[in-house]
Design an enzyme around this catalytic site. Sequence first.
Site, mmCIF file in Angstrom:
data_model
loop_
_atom_site.group_PDB
_atom_site.id
_atom_site.type_symbol
_atom_site.label_atom_id
_atom_site.label_comp_id
_atom_site.label_asym_id
_atom_site.label_seq_id
_atom_site.Cartn_x
_atom_site.Cartn_y
_atom_site.Cartn_z
ATOM 1 N N GLY A 318 0.344 -3.956 3.356
ATOM 2 C CA GLY A 318 -0.033 -5.484 3.351
ATOM 3 C C GLY A 318 -0.313 -5.789 2.029
ATOM 4 C CD GLU A 319 -2.803 -3.905 -1.441
ATOM 5 O OE1 GLU A 319 -2.180 -4.002 -2.749
ATOM 6 O OE2 GLU A 319 -3.218 -2.747 -1.515
ATOM 7 N N GLY A 320 0.254 -8.323 0.829
ATOM 8 C CA GLY A 320 1.325 -9.258 0.276
ATOM 9 C C GLY A 320 2.358 -8.575 -0.326
#
Length: 351
Positions: A318-320
């Site tokens: 995640g987190e981009g």
Amino acid sequence: MSTSIPAAWQPPGITPIDPQAEAAIRARIDGKAKPLGSLGQIEQLSVQLGQIRHPGEPRGDNAVLLVFAGDHGLTEEGVSQFPAAVTVAMVMTYLAGRACANAFAAATNVEIRVVDAGVAAELPKHAGLIDAKIRMGTANAAREPAMTRQQAIDALERGCQLAIAEIRDGADILALGEMGIGNTASSSLLLHRLAPAPLDDCIGVGAGQDSVGMAKKRAAIETAAARSDATAPLDVLAEFGGLEIAMMAGAILGAASQRRPVIVDGFISTVAALLAVRLEPAARGYCVFAHRSAERGHDLALAALQAKPLLDLGLRLGEGTGAILAVPLLRAGARLLTDVASLSDVLEGKL
């Protein structure tokens, strides 16, 4: 005191990408100084970017990652091996510039904005933090609706506004990321109703669960699903959350309204994209899917959107992080259209 139910949310006006432009853009790419089809999937990406900005030219110089953070009441049911306090800790890590997303962004020249969509704590003011908090985390969706209908609408609208503001400030590409302990559980519920797909097929290990943890997670998600039979997108969002997912969906709609590409990260971001597309189908043409996540359920979400991701690296953070890694590919796809000579110019010495 009014008890009226808010009307269905109206997304911003979105012009579908022009299918009539595809043939002309593809012909331009076929006429470049290279063998036909030799750049594979980058050529299809270039076509999409050309359609998004048609009749203008695509650009990819300025890319911004919005990391939306929010907490989930479902964590009370043991759906994650980590406590909700980790959401706050990770937000502070982003702001300190020390998370994986920061490192990847530095490597690819991407700016980061961190957005408090609904962290269950008061965060200190910080130049890199956007305070968009709707509420202190969602409620426990296994016991009650995650949020009110109005809060769901407010989160969508706020995400839309943030995306539009970034684009008006010069962003050519918007990338999406998220942080929220328990958000794979909420995403599983959203996917189950919006795809639709069998609930068990939507549930994965998230941040990492052993067999005991997975049993707790599955039981909590099944309890939440049994509590509500909602299927309409806005109702599903209000029932199951979360706030960072809602804001990502709003950001997709905002970017599409400004005719800019938005890079969708992994499982949770793809579920947000599914929500956005269920609210406004025209948004689909503006979504670029960064990678195939290792999280169970992501393939179902991609299939529901008829999406082929650019990368397959086994990521599930995640987190981009995956979205950031896809930014150079979009820049390359844009420059294929704008910078590469035509084969005829090469042969005729017109360079």
